[in-house]
Design a protein around this motif. Structure first.
Motif, short mmCIF file in Angstrom:
data_model
loop_
_atom_site.label_atom_id
_atom_site.label_comp_id
_atom_site.label_asym_id
_atom_site.label_seq_id
_atom_site.Cartn_x
_atom_site.Cartn_y
_atom_site.Cartn_z
N GLU A 82 0.82 -1.22 0.00
CA GLU A 82 0.00 0.00 0.00
C GLU A 82 0.85 1.27 0.00
OE1 GLU A 82 -3.49 -0.22 0.37
OE2 GLU A 82 -3.34 -2.41 0.24
N LYS A 83 1.82 1.31 0.94
CA LYS A 83 2.60 2.54 1.10
C LYS A 83 3.72 2.56 0.08
CE LYS A 83 1.66 2.56 6.03
NZ LYS A 83 2.15 1.95 7.26
N ARG A 84 3.33 2.71 -1.19
CA ARG A 84 4.35 2.70 -2.23
C ARG A 84 3.97 3.68 -3.33
NH1 ARG A 84 5.67 -2.47 -2.98
NH2 ARG A 84 6.70 -2.08 -4.94
N LEU A 85 4.96 4.06 -4.12
CA LEU A 85 4.74 4.99 -5.22
C LEU A 85 3.72 4.41 -6.19
CD1 LEU A 85 8.44 6.07 -5.87
CD2 LEU A 85 6.62 7.49 -4.88
N PRO A 86 2.94 5.28 -6.84
CA PRO A 86 1.86 4.77 -7.69
C PRO A 86 2.33 3.94 -8.88
CG PRO A 86 2.05 7.17 -7.86
CD PRO A 86 2.90 6.74 -6.71
N GLY A 87 3.59 4.10 -9.28
CA GLY A 87 4.03 3.39 -10.48
C GLY A 87 5.07 2.32 -10.25
N HIS A 88 5.26 1.91 -8.99
CA HIS A 88 6.43 1.11 -8.65
C HIS A 88 6.09 -0.35 -8.32
CE1 HIS A 88 10.37 3.13 -8.00
NE2 HIS A 88 10.74 1.93 -7.66
N VAL A 89 6.67 -1.29 -9.05
CA VAL A 89 6.51 -2.72 -8.74
C VAL A 89 7.89 -3.35 -8.67
CG1 VAL A 89 5.58 -4.93 -9.56
CG2 VAL A 89 4.28 -2.83 -9.94
N ASN A 90 8.12 -4.16 -7.64
CA ASN A 90 9.39 -4.88 -7.55
C ASN A 90 9.10 -6.27 -6.99
OD1 ASN A 90 11.94 -5.94 -6.67
ND2 ASN A 90 12.77 -3.87 -6.84
N VAL A 91 9.45 -7.29 -7.78
CA VAL A 91 9.10 -8.67 -7.43
C VAL A 91 10.34 -9.54 -7.51
CG1 VAL A 91 7.69 -10.65 -8.15
CG2 VAL A 91 6.74 -8.37 -8.30
N CYS A 92 10.46 -10.50 -6.60
CA CYS A 92 11.52 -11.51 -6.69
C CYS A 92 10.92 -12.84 -7.13
CB CYS A 92 12.19 -11.72 -5.33
SG CYS A 92 13.42 -10.46 -4.93
N PHE A 93 11.64 -13.52 -8.03
CA PHE A 93 11.25 -14.85 -8.48
C PHE A 93 12.32 -15.84 -8.03
CE2 PHE A 93 9.77 -11.77 -11.67
CZ PHE A 93 8.40 -11.97 -11.56
N GLU A 94 11.90 -16.88 -7.36
CA GLU A 94 12.88 -17.83 -6.86
C GLU A 94 13.42 -18.72 -7.98
OE1 GLU A 94 11.66 -19.86 -3.33
OE2 GLU A 94 13.72 -20.46 -2.90
N GLY A 95 14.73 -19.01 -7.91
CA GLY A 95 15.34 -19.98 -8.82
C GLY A 95 15.89 -19.42 -10.11
N ILE A 96 15.82 -18.10 -10.30
CA ILE A 96 16.39 -17.50 -11.51
C ILE A 96 17.23 -16.28 -11.16
CG2 ILE A 96 14.54 -18.29 -13.04
CD1 ILE A 96 13.65 -15.23 -12.97
N GLU A 97 17.97 -15.81 -12.16
CA GLU A 97 18.87 -14.67 -11.96
C GLU A 97 18.38 -13.51 -12.81
OE1 GLU A 97 21.92 -11.95 -12.40
OE2 GLU A 97 21.23 -13.18 -14.08
N GLY A 98 18.48 -12.32 -12.26
CA GLY A 98 17.84 -11.15 -12.85
C GLY A 98 18.38 -10.67 -14.19
N GLU A 99 19.70 -10.78 -14.39
CA GLU A 99 20.23 -10.22 -15.64
C GLU A 99 19.72 -10.99 -16.85
OE1 GLU A 99 24.54 -9.33 -17.53
OE2 GLU A 99 23.38 -11.12 -17.98
N SER A 100 19.68 -12.33 -16.75
CA SER A 100 19.18 -13.10 -17.89
C SER A 100 17.70 -12.80 -18.12
CB SER A 100 19.44 -14.60 -17.68
OG SER A 100 19.13 -15.00 -16.38
N LEU A 101 16.98 -12.55 -17.02
CA LEU A 101 15.57 -12.17 -17.14
C LEU A 101 15.44 -10.85 -17.92
CD1 LEU A 101 12.57 -12.45 -16.20
CD2 LEU A 101 13.25 -11.43 -14.03
#
Lengths: 396, 146
Positions: free
Chosen positions: A288-307
């Motif tokens: 709730e207490k977040r900027l109107p345009g901001h989403v940050n999610v973690c996915f288990e088992g993968i690495e972010g750069e390849s994503l």
């Protein structure tokens, strides 16, 4: 499809800001410090921009110093407060674990110069607790620096409460509001902010320009030496077109703040819900207490750069807190600060919207991320061990 | 200039030899999730030749591309040749890697050597000249609490 979902990194310059800037490149190109009328035209443009920004953020025009951006404003604010403190024998600073590096690295430098620093916890929800700020303030504390909204996870901090505590205790209060200005209401007076840093390119202004708002009775330390521009507080010929563009962009952003905020928040929630359908994923920071345009999610088992690379193939611009995207070997200090283990922090994805983002783009992105995560998990030995029960899932 | 060469992007987009070999003759795993890179290599060896090789990788684009290229370089090769694979050869075959990504090619070399060692251990033979890597591929791994 080209989908730009990295508006926390930078934004498109608005048409209004661009138009406002144009004359100052080839027509009104005079130097604001020059005596003749042609130069004074440029000077007037800066004065007007300063007045407009002061009205929008509820400060006095002379409390605004134009800088090259947020990092410079952060550095100048903290160094000025440190100088103010040192003169009073106060060499302790309170800040948080998830500040921008412009703040954290400046604090590290000050530690080498004999200051002590307390970095308070930001909890799993990514929200600073005002009572913990109060508890961290010592007799010799000169400054509290807490960002208004976090740049990676978008959580909004209780700035007004922290401002009140600092004022009561006679401690200076700085807030890095780079992600917040133009996106959520800001009122320097009401929030009792002594120093505020902002950057134009985060609200559809041009890059390379920002401002430090500093309470008029606190002397500023000049970190760039030279001429007497900005009343001796920031040397260097003013970036006239950029300053004009910043004022125009901020006025537009503040005028449409509520309308744009509601629109973006609805799409943000649609995006969040879609992404959390992916098994073993988690939202970073309070929902709730977040900027109107901001989403940050973690996915288990993968690495972010390849994503990110695979999303780029699908036309989607995004960012991640993985080590490989930072050029260092450590994943995001923000994700570590909210308690995500290293292996989870590597698998993060930040998507940040603008008011131009469409529902079609959101749905396309959810589908693309779902596909890419599934594909990467298919070749991940970490995921195999999780699925086969050899390792327990961290994210349920 | 783009971060990665065309070759790297090709092997990242279309990785060769992804998967698992059931009842593999040798398996090698290196890296750790804390650092953001894990590579696992599976070998099928027939008559001292790498008859088949598969990999699984958790990691960045260059880690996936390095795994893919390393498996291509040893597939069909005699064990004695596969043993000689170097990280340099992997990086060169990819038309280079950015400096801070070179450790990905080191991981690929190490994973293959570990898989060969596993094969030798299972067969009860010694692969003369196979030098197992020192665990130095990832500076963050070394000495870092896991």
């Amino acid at each position: 499809m080209h989908v730009y979902l990295d508006n926390a990194a930078t934004t498109k310059v608005s048409t209004a800001a661009f138009r406002a800037m144009e004359p100052y490149f080839t027509e009104q190109y005079g130097n604001p410090s020059s005596l003749y009328a042609f130069g004074q035209k440029a000077h007037e443009a800066i004065t007007e921009a300063r007045e407009r920004i002061a009205t929008l953020l509820h400060c006095e025009p002379r409390e605004i110093t134009f800088t090259s951006g947020g990092s410079e404003a952060d550095t100048q604010a903290i160094r000025s407060a440190a100088q103010w403190g040192a003169k009073r024998g106060k060499r302790h600073i309170v800040s948080t674990k998830f500040e921008h590096h412009a703040v954290l690295h400046t604090l590290e430098s000050l530690q080498k110069e004999g200051f002590t620093v307390t970095l308070i916890d930001v909890h799993e929800d990514g929200i600073v607790r005002p009572e913990e700020v109060a508890a961290a303030i010592q007799e010799d504390t000169c400054l509290v620096s807490v960002m208004t909204a976090n740049n990676e996870i978008g959580t909004i901090q209780p700035v007004e409460e922290i401002g009140k505590i600092c004022r009561e205790k006679g401690v200076l209060f700085h807030t890095d509001a780079v992600q917040a200005v133009g996106h959520i209401p800001m009122d320097v007076k009401k929030q009792q902010i002594d120093f505020l840093s902002l950057s134009a390119h985060k609200f559809h202004g041009p890059k390379g320009v920002g401002a430090l708002i500093a309470r008029k009775d606190i002397p500023l330390l000049s970190i760039i030496e030279g001429g007497a521009q900005e009343r001796g507080r920031r040397a260097g010929t003013e970036n006239v077109p950029a300053i004009v563009g910043m004022a125009e962009a901020l006025e537009e952003a503040c005028r449409k703040l509520e309308e744009n905020g509601q629109k973006m928040a609805a799409l943000r929630d649609r995006l969040t819900q879609g992404l959390l359908q992916i098994p073993h994923s988690v939202l970073n920071g309070d929902a709730e207490k977040r900027l109107p345009g901001h989403v940050n999610v973690c996915f288990e088992g993968i690495e972010g750069e390849s994503l990110l690379l695979l999303l780029d193939e699908k036309g989607i611009c995004a960012s991640s807190g993985s080590a490989c995207t930072s050029g260092s070997l450590e994943p995001s200090h923000v994700l570590l600060a909210i308690g995500r283990p290293h292996e989870i922090a590597h698998g993060s994805l930040r998507l940040t919207l603008s008011e131009e983002t469409t529902p079609q783009e959101i749905d396309y992105t959810v589908e693309a991320v779902t596909q890419v995560v599934q594909y990467l998990r298919g070749m991940s030995p970490v995921w195999r061990d999780l699925v086969n029960g050899k390792q327990p899932f961290v994210i349920q | 200039m783009a971060l990665y060469s065309e070759k790297v992007m090709d092997h990242f987009r279309h990785p060769r030899n992804v998967g698992v070999i059931e009842n593999a003759d040798g398996i090698g795993e290196v890296g750790n999730a804390r650092c953001g890179d894990i590579m696992k290599i599976y070998l099928k060896i027939e008559n001292n030749v790498i008859a088949d090789v598969k990999f699984e990788t958790f990691g960045c684009g260059s880690a996936i591309a390095s795994s893919s290229m390393a498996t291509e370089l040893i597939k069909g090769q005699p064990v004695s040749e596969a043993m000689k694979l170097t990280n340099k050869a992997v990086a060169e075959a990819l038309d280079g890697l950015p400096a801070h990504k070179l450790h990905c090619s080191v991981l690929a070399e190490e994973a293959i050597k570990k898989a060969l060692q596993d094969y030798a251990d299972k067969q009860g033979v010694e692969l003369e000249g196979l030098c197992l890597p020192e665990e130095t591929a990832c500076p963050a791994c070394c000495g870092a609490p896991v």
